[in-house]
Design an enzyme around this catalytic site. Structure first.
Site, PDB file in Angstrom:
ATOM      1  N   HIS B 331       0.746  -1.463  -0.094  1.00 13.37           N
ATOM      2  CA  HIS B 331       0.265   0.139  -0.075  1.00 13.37           C
ATOM      3  C   HIS B 331       0.903   1.178  -0.047  1.00 13.37           C
ATOM      4  O   HIS B 331       0.727   2.130  -0.777  1.00 13.37           O
ATOM      5  CB  HIS B 331      -0.770   0.045   1.263  1.00 13.37           C
ATOM      6  CG  HIS B 331      -1.903   1.187   1.332  1.00 13.37           C
ATOM      7  ND1 HIS B 331      -1.446   2.226   2.150  1.00 13.37           N
ATOM      8  CD2 HIS B 331      -3.165   1.459   0.796  1.00 13.37           C
ATOM      9  CE1 HIS B 331      -2.472   3.059   1.714  1.00 13.37           C
ATOM     10  NE2 HIS B 331      -3.211   2.849   1.292  1.00 13.37           N
ATOM     11  N   CYS B 708      -5.073  -0.644 -16.287  1.00  8.61           N
ATOM     12  CA  CYS B 708      -4.898   0.317 -15.158  1.00  8.61           C
ATOM     13  C   CYS B 708      -4.300  -0.071 -14.071  1.00  8.61           C
ATOM     14  O   CYS B 708      -4.461   0.412 -12.734  1.00  8.61           O
ATOM     15  CB  CYS B 708      -6.361   1.022 -15.112  1.00  8.61           C
ATOM     16  SG  CYS B 708      -7.521  -0.125 -14.176  1.00  8.61           S
TER      17      CYS B 708
END
Lengths: 761, 761
Positions: B331, B708
């Site tokens: 993350h 993406c």
């Protein structure tokens, strides 16, 4: 719709002809009732409220009620009535009850319905008239004897409605012996012609016999099995046809004891039926408590929010399980089916108060120790102790299954981890063990301590030392497995679950304290290790062969235990048919790395023991990538075993533990119309499997291919497996008979060319 | 190996010929040193310890040392020496340094090496001799001017060794003007012929110029960019060739400020470089603290074990991040690259003591508030404040990128969630927004409260009420996005993350208490909801379109906000190019369900606003099953956008958060030789993508296809995307220039037929 065609004119004609106004008005009355109900939705019960002694007047009152409700006169044109009746039947295809029925019995929506128009015969004509139904054999126990009921001077609906008690069919023998023998002769003819037990409706009008309808009779599992076998003996059916006549549900019936059907049930709540069978016991709220109470020879039902790997020992002691969360493939459900125990999951109405050791179910409060009964086939939870009745495999079923085994080309193996499982699997007809989960051997009491110490080892040396203490346990387990299966294949999977499953969860402070004391280690060290092993998504973490690559010494120990066991029992004269399976492969080199360990250790052991044996090494196919690189893996693997549970999870991107939250509403909203963890998703998961099977066979024509996920015991999935040319399926021992049946049925379907095996893309 | 061929006889001949014994013995001495070192592994430094004034005696001593160490006489046969030298060079291919070098620069192991044998010329012959190296242009700043160094009366190795200070090349202009002009002429000829800046080695022997070697010169990013542009202006290169001359790393250099190279660095530990750039600031240990300190205009570096979605607001205020766990796609790393901030992950040597607010790194202790400097390109963490130097995009780079954009057939979009991101994306050259994550708009302060209340809503009605309060915020965000991108495509993804990400974790009692107070709700209600939302594997739980199906009202609000925004800005005269993307589809009906909401709501809004606009609706392809049913989805979807992060996780069956634990040892053990979360795994993930792209195009030839995921910014993955015929890639704004370059390079490679586009299976 009976008696159609009658009207104010016709009724007079019938009176003239029969000289029996009661009879004539009775059929007119019935017609108005039925026609109004079916076509206009005016319930029959409304007509019954009208009580007039005079029959003719009754008709007037009936027509008045009709006019009032339908806002028109009761139709007098028989053709108009016929047209309306035909339309009514066609329309009934779309009524909610019919829709529900089709859903339950999986009848296609676009099949359509037909209307059958028959001339009326009147069972209520006179005293030489009557109506009856019969079964050509006993549908409860299968006995080859006509069995039925009869009513004099009545129409068929009187028999069904139940307000008159029918007579046994035998009365006809005395009263109308000729009719009886004719009946007997004709229905046996029907049975021979239609090759199945018939459910026949007939009417006698003024001494003359008419058949109204015949159809295959619904029967109990017991009858189904006996009838199928008998008909083979009578040369009415081939063995293949007999096998197509019974279903997996029929077999289920014999696997589990059931509640005494005469005992009244006080159902307190319902959950999802996850593993069939009935059980009775005291409520316990923890695995430890289950063990404690079971020691006193008291039966227990384990009730939890959900279960985990370390509950298994306690689960083994319980009669059945109830969980408040989870779906049909939750841990509890999978273990239950594996153990052949009843299980109900997702009982969301139950609120467990662990502190006060009570269950709250709406207004009802149950304490730990209170008795409940559970029915894993219906999901019902019953207060108190319901008496159980046990069934056994009848000889006819054993015979049918022996035929099935011969017919099926695909083998059926069992997932079995312990010698007891293996014994059971063999008894159930398994052709080998398709999946022995070595970690399940780790949870037993004297072993778990070493596993925990091994996890806590500060370096490789210490880890190896502790592993050497685990080796004798594993070796003995394997020896027992080999002895039981003597010559049948035994597929052993190396360690699979994430290591944190062997330690208490972080929040269980008490368990952590106890364990630290027991292992004689610093509590902080234990906590740190537990934290270190925590994962965001344990499903996708350090498990499977990843463990055996990061800690090759674990694989080494397991492989040594396997081969030492194999060599030693071979010296006892036991035949060893060994297959070693590497779990969770997604990269070719993972498999090669583990294969090299197997090759090295096996050679070492062969040298030490002076014994050699053949073995196979293969990979579990449970990640999409394993399927995508099948042609590479097939070069080096002797077999592929599709782990369809995990594969389904990865292909859909949802976990079986978390998915019930949305899969249930998905089913309600028709987003999905099947249960992907029960039946293989042919379109997605299946296409990935198919492509990889074809690729693998192209590269390695001798490769053995099977399924060892939950789907291995599912009928539709077994048909799919056969269609794509798999060699075997493996399922929990208790599902083996069903799987055998399904495998034979698949073969028969294939032979009939209803489906064809896919051999190219 | 210089001076090979000399021996006891030859040295005498040279003395006779040159009448210069010093020269002759000097080259003999050098030969013994180099030959002994390279061929026999006797270090040159050992010879240098021998100090004898007399040159002839030195040779004797050298030969003695050789005899002692090599256990044989120093070879006198020149052909034997030559053979040994040739073998020595070939063997050097396998020395560890060479292997390491090949690994770093990705030179194939099977390429092999060559041996070049040249006649000697002697730069140390006399005072009209010398040796030099030159670059045909300045390799630091790209200036088009010869630049180099020269030493009189020396051999090439003297220049390299650095114990004599070389002279600037210009000295030759004065001392040997003819030689200088000849040199200038010839090296420019070489540059023209070889079409690149040359790094040339030359020697002058007794006034005669010899070229020893020429090769393409290594250069700084600044020089690379200027030289490539200049050479196009000089018509030396085509635009395509110029684009092939620069690399993604060259572009990186201009994106991030760097440490002052003259400042000495006290490196205290190293982690994995996850996002390039250098940053300096005070250590803070929580996102809240980051916000608090940053408010006082003080710069902070956030140091955590790992980061989560609710840290994002704090991360936005920090200069850079350090985490003790995680890999390049954790993350923290993903957010960092998205924000263009430096980040170092997996700093396992750092031990954070949150209670005492200190960091322990081996013996070093740092407190919260202490200053550190981090270099996200190297992973180095430095004590104290290192001065930063900022670079800008030079005009030449802008020019090159404008050519790249024209050449590339594939478009490059950016992943951008806010108007600021969008502005930046546009500045970086993005052709649109390929992924706007609507949930990122939910974390802002005044909104999160409504999101939390919405999650806690007790029924649909209450949820709808609260959603209506969120609508204006989302609408305004969308309006801004449309205004910024005016006419360029904006792909908006509906809500994706699991809802628990919006609430504090269970163990954070304090945060829960505070939130309960803030929201004015019962603490127990909050805790129960948090527990209810807990998942075993959140990656595979209730997220993506599953949310929008279970709570259609969420999708309805988002779609309404999008279309109201679009209609309103259209009325302002803004061009809206809208694409709506449904995340985490794995079942066709999921997509159709969400599509129906989009169609219904859009029609409603068009009616209300009296405006109409075209839009596209597509699906994110991020589960394997979406790929497997591509031909079904392609019938109804206008575009596919491959979410390669999640797809990679599901295909391999490992999560990016948990996988570094085993992927790092995997790389060490050569189980895997690439980073699957950085570069698309062509063999597995890629084959699944390829098949689905081909299927989709067969069904819907107008379908737009892109990536993406993180891979959208990776050079090799961009080449792959082009090879399989994708229309665009989307990456974080700061990676857009690199992606543009890679897209152009992919096109050039395709044109040169080095690879071909795949159009059929």
């Amino acid at each position: 719709i009976l008696n159609l065609g009658i009207n104010d004119e016709v009724v007079k004609g019938i009176i003239r002809k029969t000289n029996n106004p009661d009879f004539a008005y009775d059929i007119y009355k019935r017609f108005i009732e039925i026609f109004s109900d079916v076509i206009f939705g005016i319930k029959r019960e409304e007509f019954w409220k009208i009580s007039v002694d005079d029959k003719e007047k009754t008709i007037e009152k009936y027509k008045e009620l009709f006019y009032e409700r339908a806002k028109k006169e009761f139709p007098q044109d028989p053709y108009e009535c016929l047209k309306m009746a035909i339309e009514g039947v066609f329309n009934s295809w779309n009524n909610p009850r019919a829709k529900e029925y089709r859903k339950i019995y999986q009848i296609p929506e676009d099949l359509g319905t037909a209307v059958n128009i028959q001339a009326m015969v009147f069972g209520n004509w006179n005293e030489r008239s009557g109506t009856g139904v019969l079964f050509t054999r006993n549908v409860k126990n299968g006995e080859n004897k006509i069995y039925g009921e009869f009513l004099f001077q009545a129409q068929g609906e009187d028999l069904v409605a139940g307000h008159v008690t029918p007579l046994p069919l035998e009365v006809l023998k005395d009263k109308m012996p000729e009719i009886y023998s004719k009946l007997e002769r004709y229905v046996k003819k029907l049975e021979r012609k239609l090759k199945d037990v018939q459910d026949v409706e007939f009417t006698i009008e003024d001494g003359k016999l008419y058949f109204l309808q015949t159809r295959a009779a619904k029967r109990t599992p017991l009858a189904a099995v006996k009838i199928a076998c008998d008909m083979v003996k009578e040369k009415l059916l081939t063995k293949e046809e007999a096998i197509m006549r019974i279903s997996g549900e029929d077999i289920d019936y014999f696997l589990h004891p059931t509640f005494d059907p005469n005992y009244p049930l006080e159902i307190i709540t319902k959950g999802k039926p996850a593993s069939p069978g009935c059980a009775v016991g005291e409520i316990v709220l923890s695995a430890e408590k289950a063990i404690e109470i079971a020691k006193q020879n008291r039966k227990v039902i384990l009730v939890r929010d959900f279960t985990k790997a370390d509950d298994v020992a306690g689960m083994a002691k319980a009669e059945g399980f109830v969980t408040t969360t989870g779906g049909e493939t939750s841990h509890a459900a999978v273990v239950a089916r594996g153990m052949g125990k009843p299980c109900i999951v997702g009982c969301s109405e139950i609120d467990i108060d662990f502190e006060n050791k009570i269950l709250k179910i709406k207004d009802i409060i149950l304490k730990e120790g209170d008795k409940i009964s559970i029915n894993g086939a219906t999901g019902e939870i019953i207060k108190g102790e319901v008496p159980l009745i046990k069934s056994e495999f009848p000889e006819e079923l054993k015979l049918l299954l022996s035929w099935a085994e011969k017919i099926a080309k695909m083998k059926v193996r069992a997932n079995a981890d312990t010698p007891i499982d293996a014994e059971n699997a063999k008894k159930m007809g398994a052709n080998g063990i398709g999946l022995a989960r070595t970690e399940h051997m780790f949870f037993a009491k004297e072993r778990i301590k070493y596993v925990q110490l091994m996890i806590l080892a500060k370096d490789e040396k210490e880890r190896k030392d502790i592993l050497s203490k685990l080796l004798p346990f594993q070796k003995n387990d394997f020896k027992e497995l080999f002895r039981v299966m003597n010559g049948l294949p035994v597929t052993i999977r190396t360690l699979d679950p994430p290591l944190h499953e062997f330690l208490p969860p972080k929040e269980k402070t008490e368990a952590i304290n106890e364990l630290a004391k027991e292992l004689n280690i610093d509590k902080q060290v234990l906590i740190r290790k537990i934290e270190e092993l925590e994962e965001h998504n344990p499903m996708m973490g350090l498990r499977g062969c990843r463990l055996g690559i990061i800690y090759p010494e674990i694989t080494e120990m397991q492989i040594r235990a396997i081969f030492e066991a194999a060599c030693e029992v071979k010296q006892e004269g036991i035949k060893v048919n060994l297959e070693i399976m590497v779990p969770l492969v997604s990269i070719l080199e993972e498999f090669l790395f583990q294969k090299e360990i197997v090759e090295n250790i096996s050679k070492e052991v062969f040298r030490e023991k002076g014994v050699k044996l053949d073995y196979k090494i293969g990979t579990m196919m449970e990640t999409p990538r394993a399927c995508l690189i099948a042609k590479e893996l097939a070069k080096y693997a002797d077999f592929f075993s599709y782990g369809t549970n995990d594969l389904t999870q990865f292909v859909f991107g949802f976990s079986r533990d978390d998915s019930p939250k949305f899969l249930v509403p998905y089913q309600q909203r028709k987003i999905i119309n099947f249960e992907p963890f029960k039946t293989i998703d042919e379109k997605g998961v299946g296409s990935l499997i198919l492509d990889s099977v074809l690729e693998a066979k192209r590269i390695n024509k001798n490769i053995k291919i099977g399924i060892c996920g939950e789907h291995g015991g599912d009928e539709k999935s077994i048909l799919f497996a056969r269609k794509i040319g798999m060699d075997y399926v493996s399922c929990s021992p208790y599902r083996v008979p069903k799987a055998l049946l399904a495998a034979a049925q698949a073969e028969i379907i294939l032979k009939k060319k209803k489906i064809t095996q896919i051999t190219t893309k």
